[in-house]
Design an enzyme around this catalytic site. Structure first.
Site, PDB file in Angstrom:
ATOM      1  N   ILE A  67      -8.163   2.872  -3.443  1.00 42.68           N
ATOM      2  CA  ILE A  67      -9.037   2.205  -3.926  1.00 42.68           C
ATOM      3  C   ILE A  67     -10.693   2.302  -3.217  1.00 42.68           C
ATOM      4  CG2 ILE A  67      -9.940  -0.219  -5.204  1.00 42.68           C
ATOM      5  CD1 ILE A  67      -7.268   0.383  -5.689  1.00 42.68           C
ATOM      6  N   LYS A  70       2.843  -3.222   5.813  1.00 40.61           N
ATOM      7  CA  LYS A  70       3.004  -2.760   4.593  1.00 40.61           C
ATOM      8  C   LYS A  70       4.142  -2.721   4.073  1.00 40.61           C
ATOM      9  CE  LYS A  70      -0.601  -3.948   2.929  1.00 40.61           C
ATOM     10  NZ  LYS A  70      -1.641  -4.860   1.934  1.00 40.61           N
ATOM     11  N   TYR A 114      -0.936  -1.683  10.284  1.00 44.08           N
ATOM     12  CA  TYR A 114      -1.306  -1.654   8.672  1.00 44.08           C
ATOM     13  C   TYR A 114      -0.018  -0.914   8.066  1.00 44.08           C
ATOM     14  CZ  TYR A 114      -3.279  -1.368   3.750  1.00 44.08           C
ATOM     15  OH  TYR A 114      -3.937  -1.352   2.785  1.00 44.08           O
ATOM     16  N   SER A 129       1.165  -1.420   0.242  1.00 44.67           N
ATOM     17  CA  SER A 129      -0.051   0.151   0.031  1.00 44.67           C
ATOM     18  C   SER A 129       1.403   0.880  -0.230  1.00 44.67           C
ATOM     19  CB  SER A 129      -0.706  -0.226   1.299  1.00 44.67           C
ATOM     20  OG  SER A 129      -1.168   1.346   1.558  1.00 44.67           O
TER      21      SER A 129
HETATM   22  N1  NAD Z   1      -8.449  -1.465  -1.434  1.00 45.31           N
HETATM   23  C1  NAD Z   1      -7.998  -1.566  -0.643  1.00 45.31           C
HETATM   24  O1  NAD Z   1      -8.105   0.717  -1.102  1.00 45.31           O
HETATM   25  C2  NAD Z   1      -5.979  -1.069  -0.876  1.00 45.31           C
HETATM   26  C3  NAD Z   1      -5.295  -0.511  -0.714  1.00 45.31           C
HETATM   27  C4  NAD Z   1      -3.873  -0.232  -0.747  1.00 45.31           C
HETATM   28  C5  NAD Z   1      -3.536  -1.322  -0.932  1.00 45.31           C
HETATM   29  N2  NAD Z   1      -4.616  -2.710  -0.748  1.00 45.31           N
HETATM   30  C6  NAD Z   1      -4.290  -4.229  -0.699  1.00 45.31           C
HETATM   31  O2  NAD Z   1      -4.768  -4.608  -1.374  1.00 45.31           O
HETATM   32  C7  NAD Z   1      -5.471  -5.994  -1.571  1.00 45.31           C
HETATM   33  C8  NAD Z   1      -6.220  -7.325  -1.423  1.00 45.31           C
HETATM   34  O3  NAD Z   1      -7.008  -5.291  -1.027  1.00 45.31           O
HETATM   35  P1  NAD Z   1      -8.421  -6.339  -0.753  1.00 45.31           P
HETATM   36  O4  NAD Z   1      -9.189  -4.624  -0.866  1.00 45.31           O
HETATM   37  O5  NAD Z   1      -8.837  -6.978  -2.893  1.00 45.31           O
HETATM   38  O6  NAD Z   1      -9.262  -6.833   0.464  1.00 45.31           O
HETATM   39  P2  NAD Z   1     -10.473  -7.427   0.507  1.00 45.31           P
HETATM   40  O7  NAD Z   1     -10.382  -7.882   1.834  1.00 45.31           O
HETATM   41  O8  NAD Z   1     -11.712  -7.235  -0.426  1.00 45.31           O
HETATM   42  O9  NAD Z   1     -10.405  -9.119  -0.275  1.00 45.31           O
HETATM   43  C9  NAD Z   1      -8.938  -9.429   0.911  1.00 45.31           C
HETATM   44  C10 NAD Z   1      -9.512 -10.627   0.326  1.00 45.31           C
HETATM   45  O10 NAD Z   1      -8.354 -12.190   1.245  1.00 45.31           O
HETATM   46  C11 NAD Z   1      -9.125 -13.228   1.636  1.00 45.31           C
HETATM   47  N3  NAD Z   1      -8.305 -13.748   3.200  1.00 45.31           N
HETATM   48  C12 NAD Z   1      -8.525 -12.796   4.620  1.00 45.31           C
HETATM   49  N4  NAD Z   1      -8.212 -13.710   5.022  1.00 45.31           N
HETATM   50  C13 NAD Z   1      -7.741 -15.118   4.629  1.00 45.31           C
HETATM   51  C14 NAD Z   1      -6.805 -15.938   5.127  1.00 45.31           C
HETATM   52  N5  NAD Z   1      -6.925 -16.347   5.972  1.00 45.31           N
HETATM   53  N6  NAD Z   1      -6.524 -16.447   4.401  1.00 45.31           N
HETATM   54  C15 NAD Z   1      -7.029 -16.269   2.642  1.00 45.31           C
HETATM   55  N7  NAD Z   1      -7.211 -15.713   2.051  1.00 45.31           N
HETATM   56  C16 NAD Z   1      -8.006 -15.191   3.424  1.00 45.31           C
HETATM   57  C17 NAD Z   1     -10.629 -12.526   1.723  1.00 45.31           C
HETATM   58  O11 NAD Z   1     -11.418 -13.531   1.741  1.00 45.31           O
HETATM   59  C18 NAD Z   1     -10.705 -11.766   1.065  1.00 45.31           C
HETATM   60  O12 NAD Z   1     -11.202 -12.334   0.208  1.00 45.31           O
HETATM   61  C19 NAD Z   1      -4.523  -6.261   0.595  1.00 45.31           C
HETATM   62  O13 NAD Z   1      -2.763  -6.372   0.304  1.00 45.31           O
HETATM   63  C20 NAD Z   1      -4.595  -4.902   0.887  1.00 45.31           C
HETATM   64  O14 NAD Z   1      -4.231  -4.224   1.831  1.00 45.31           O
HETATM   65  C21 NAD Z   1      -6.045  -2.308  -0.203  1.00 45.31           C
END
Ligand code: NAD
Length: 246
Positions: free
Chosen positions: A190, A161, A157, A134
Site C-alpha cells: 500500500i 501472516k 512478518y 498480506s
Molecule cells: N500498509 C501496507 O502496505 C500493508 C500491506 C499488506 C498488509 N497490511 C496489513 O494491513 C493491516 C493494517 O495495516 P496499516 O498499514 O493500516 O497499519 P497502521 O500501522 O497504519 O495501523 C495499525 C493500527 O493498529 C493499531 N494498533 C497497534 N497496536 C495495537 C494494539 N496493541 N491494540 C490495538 N490497536 C493497535 C494502531 O494504533 C494503528 O491504528 C495490518 O494487519 C498490516 O499487516 C498492510
C-alpha cells in the site's frame, strides 16, 4: 433471515490506522455500524473503544461492553498490527525473546480477537470475520525491490501472516455450521510514501502498474461483511494489482 447492512455491528481493530480508516469510512458509507477498536484514538466518525488487543482481559471487556450497548455483534475485521521495538530487525539480529514476543503480539492477538468474538456471532446466528493478512503470508519477498533503500522486510512478518492464513482456514471449517464465515484479505504493498527507488521498482512489477491504496482494500471488506458473499468462506483474497499472479 437476511440482515440489512444497517443492522450489522462490525468491530474493526486498528481502525485508526492507514487501512483501518478507509475500512471504517466504507463500512459507514455502506450503512454498517462499524466500531473502532484501537489502542490510539482517531478522527473516525464512528464510536471508538480504546483497547490493547495484545491483552486478553481488555479484548474481553471491550467486546462485552459493545454487546451490552448494541445488543448484537455481526462481524470482526482483524486488522490492527501491534509493533514492538524489534519489528523490522534484520533476520540475523532477531533474538528468541523478540521472536516469541512478536508472535504473541501479532499472531496471538488475532487468535484472541477471534476467540472472544465468536460466541457473540453464534448468538447472532451467523456472522463474518475478515483477517487482514498480506501477500507475504503466501509468497516470499522479491528482495531486489529493497536494494539501495533502508527497507528490510522482517521474516517474522511472513511467519505471522502465514499463520493468520491458516487460522482462517481452521475457523472457516469449524464454524461454518454456525453460518459464520471467515476469510482472509491479503493486501499487496500500500502506498505510504515509501522510498522512491522501491516504489518505482515495485510498480514495474505490478500488472496494474501502481501500488495499492487503502480504498482498494476496504470495498472487499464491505463485500465480505454483506450477504452478497454468503457462500464464501475459508478464502484468501489477494488484493495486489496482480503482483502474485506472475
Ligand atoms: N500498509 C501496507 O502496505 C500493508 C500491506 C499488506 C498488509 N497490511 C496489513 O494491513 C493491516 C493494517 O495495516 P496499516 O498499514 O493500516 O497499519 P497502521 O500501522 O497504519 O495501523 C495499525 C493500527 O493498529 C493499531 N494498533 C497497534 N497496536 C495495537 C494494539 N496493541 N491494540 C490495538 N490497536 C493497535 C494502531 O494504533 C494503528 O491504528 C495490518 O494487519 C498490516 O499487516 C498492510
Amino acid at each position: 433471515m437476511k440482515k440489512a447492512n444497517k443492522e450489522k455491528i462490525i468491530l474493526v481493530t486498528g481502525g485508526s490506522g492507514l487501512i483501518g480508516k478507509s475500512i471504517i469510512k466504507d463500512l459507514t458509507e455502506d450503512s454498517y455500524i462499524p466500531i473502532n477498536i484501537d489502542i490510539t484514538s482517531a478522527e473516525n466518525s464512528c464510536e471508538h473503544f480504546k483497547c490493547d488487543i495484545t491483552k486478553e482481559d481488555e479484548i474481553e471487556e471491550v467486546f462485552q461492553l459493545i454487546y451490552q450497548k448494541y445488543g448484537r455483534i455481526d462481524g470482526l475485521v482483524n486488522n490492527a498490527y501491534p509493533r514492538k521495538e524489534a519489528f523490522g530487525a534484520d533476520f540475523f539480529d532477531v533474538q528468541e525473546k523478540h521472536l516469541v514476543e512478536q508472535l504473541h503480539f501479532q499472531l496471538a492477538s488475532y487468535y484472541l480477537c477471534c476467540q472472544k468474538v465468536l460466541p457473540y456471532l453464534q448468538k447472532s446466528n451467523g456472522g463474518s470475520i475478515v483477517n487482514i493478512s498480506s501477500i507475504y503470508g503466501s509468497v516470499g519477498n522479491d528482495f531486489s525491490l529493497y536494494e539501495n533503500t533502508k527497507m528490510n522486510p522482517p521474516g517474522v512478518y511472513n511467519m505471522v501472516k502465514g499463520g493468520i492464513n491458516s487460522l482462517t482456514n481452521y475457523l472457516a471449517a469449524k464454524f461454518g455450521k454456525d453460518q459464520i464465515r471467515v476469510n482472509t484479505i491479503s493486501p499487496g504493498g500500500i502506498f505510504d510514501n515509501q522510498d522512491k527507488k522501491f516504489v518505482e521498482k515495485y510498480i514495474q512489477k505490478v500488472p496494474l502498474a501502481r501500488m495499492g491504496n487503502p480504498d482498494d482494500i476496504s470495498p472487499v471488506i464491505c463485500f465480505l461483511m454483506s450477504d452478497k458473499s454468503k457462500y464464501i468462506t475459508g478464502q484468501n483474497i489477494l488484493v495486489d494489482g496482480g503482483l502474485t499472479c506472475l
